[in-house]
Design a protein around this motif. Sequence first.
Motif, mmCIF file in Angstrom:
data_model
loop_
_atom_site.group_PDB
_atom_site.id
_atom_site.type_symbol
_atom_site.label_atom_id
_atom_site.label_comp_id
_atom_site.label_asym_id
_atom_site.label_seq_id
_atom_site.Cartn_x
_atom_site.Cartn_y
_atom_site.Cartn_z
ATOM 1 N N UNK A 48 41.725 40.190 30.783
ATOM 2 C CA UNK A 48 42.892 40.508 31.845
ATOM 3 C C UNK A 48 43.116 41.245 32.685
ATOM 4 N N UNK A 49 42.041 42.025 32.487
ATOM 5 C CA UNK A 49 41.588 43.318 34.245
ATOM 6 C C UNK A 49 40.575 41.598 35.056
ATOM 7 N N UNK A 50 39.568 41.469 34.172
ATOM 8 C CA UNK A 50 39.118 40.492 35.259
ATOM 9 C C UNK A 50 39.561 39.555 36.161
ATOM 10 N N UNK A 51 41.069 39.201 35.230
ATOM 11 C CA UNK A 51 42.082 37.526 35.813
ATOM 12 C C UNK A 51 42.618 38.387 36.899
ATOM 13 N N UNK A 52 43.063 39.812 36.630
ATOM 14 C CA UNK A 52 43.819 40.469 37.964
ATOM 15 C C UNK A 52 43.413 40.464 38.632
ATOM 16 N N UNK A 53 41.737 41.608 38.389
ATOM 17 C CA UNK A 53 41.508 42.362 39.723
ATOM 18 C C UNK A 53 39.707 41.677 39.989
ATOM 19 N N UNK A 54 39.338 40.851 39.164
ATOM 20 C CA UNK A 54 37.950 40.292 39.780
ATOM 21 C C UNK A 54 36.314 41.198 38.629
ATOM 22 N N UNK B 43 42.114 31.377 38.630
ATOM 23 C CA UNK B 43 42.667 31.439 38.073
ATOM 24 C C UNK B 43 44.172 31.571 38.245
ATOM 25 N N UNK B 44 44.050 32.696 39.132
ATOM 26 C CA UNK B 44 45.574 33.260 39.808
ATOM 27 C C UNK B 44 46.123 31.730 40.323
ATOM 28 N N UNK B 45 45.138 30.947 41.133
ATOM 29 C CA UNK B 45 45.726 30.176 41.697
ATOM 30 C C UNK B 45 46.509 29.130 41.394
ATOM 31 N N UNK B 46 46.162 28.049 39.738
ATOM 32 C CA UNK B 46 45.960 28.054 39.261
ATOM 33 C C UNK B 46 47.175 28.119 38.508
ATOM 34 N N UNK B 47 47.430 30.206 37.989
ATOM 35 C CA UNK B 47 48.872 30.024 37.577
ATOM 36 C C UNK B 47 49.851 29.993 38.497
ATOM 37 N N UNK B 48 49.774 30.732 39.992
ATOM 38 C CA UNK B 48 50.809 30.446 40.603
ATOM 39 C C UNK B 48 51.093 29.340 41.610
ATOM 40 N N UNK C 47 44.534 33.423 22.660
ATOM 41 C CA UNK C 47 45.417 34.814 22.802
ATOM 42 C C UNK C 47 45.371 34.206 24.263
ATOM 43 N N UNK C 48 44.495 34.795 25.134
ATOM 44 C CA UNK C 48 44.973 34.593 26.633
ATOM 45 C C UNK C 48 45.973 33.461 26.788
ATOM 46 N N UNK C 49 45.121 32.319 26.665
ATOM 47 C CA UNK C 49 46.118 31.288 27.171
ATOM 48 C C UNK C 49 47.586 31.117 26.770
ATOM 49 N N UNK C 50 47.468 31.477 25.401
ATOM 50 C CA UNK C 50 48.785 31.618 25.161
ATOM 51 C C UNK C 50 49.795 32.773 25.685
ATOM 52 N N UNK C 51 48.679 33.794 25.962
ATOM 53 C CA UNK C 51 49.421 35.107 26.672
ATOM 54 C C UNK C 51 49.167 34.541 28.171
ATOM 55 N N UNK C 52 48.827 34.033 29.014
ATOM 56 C CA UNK C 52 49.246 33.699 30.292
ATOM 57 C C UNK C 52 49.707 32.899 30.825
ATOM 58 N N UNK D 192 51.612 38.594 33.771
ATOM 59 C CA UNK D 192 50.628 40.110 33.613
ATOM 60 C C UNK D 192 48.988 39.705 34.230
ATOM 61 N N UNK D 193 48.992 38.064 34.930
ATOM 62 C CA UNK D 193 48.026 38.326 35.886
ATOM 63 C C UNK D 193 48.623 38.470 37.458
ATOM 64 N N UNK D 194 49.308 38.251 38.027
ATOM 65 C CA UNK D 194 49.518 38.002 39.274
ATOM 66 C C UNK D 194 50.845 39.320 39.713
#
Length: 194
Positions: A44-50, A100-105, A171-176, A182-184
């Motif tokens: 989660x830290x990786x996907x939020x902050x790199x 990941x952030x762009x795909x989620x946005x 877990x991460x796919x279901x969560x995000x 959580x990431x954005x």
Amino acid sequence: MKNMRLVVMIEVAIMAAIALILDLLPSIPVFNTSISFAMVPIFIVAFRWGFKASTIAGFLWGVLQIVVGDLQALSFWQVILEYLFAFACIGFAGLFASSIQNALKTEQKGLATGLIILAVVVGGFTRYIWHFIAGVTIWASYAPEGMSPFINSLIVNGGSYLGATILCSIILVLLLISAPRIVLDRPSNGIAKK
């Protein structure tokens, strides 16, 4: 900028502590290994902050394991390899953060799912490669009689890697996908976005 770094470092410390707590929970035993989802907070830290933040979070998680005595220490080099290098390398998942952030946005759920899984595979692999090296070198004498340390390490560490990668990915796919915020939703200049 200073406030932002402080916010990120506080989040990194909290997520490393959560990873430690999850790691202290019973793992799923499979043959001679166990499977855990304790890497999820680091991802989660990786996907939020790199990369940088998640590498620090993983490293801190390894340090916390040493501090609380949640380790199997055979030698100084084994601790360095398996608790400092290995856990820090989970941070390689952070290389996928912006994608990941762009795909989620843009609500591209299929792409986001693929990228999350790819990031977990890469972060997990770079972690477990160090465990594999330790298994072949430092843990070699613990291989069952008649079994090559290479094969033993491949089975034990490969099993852990595959199991943890599958479990963390699910877990991460279901969560995000269900809660991309959580990431954005990241703080901006130390103040949470509304």
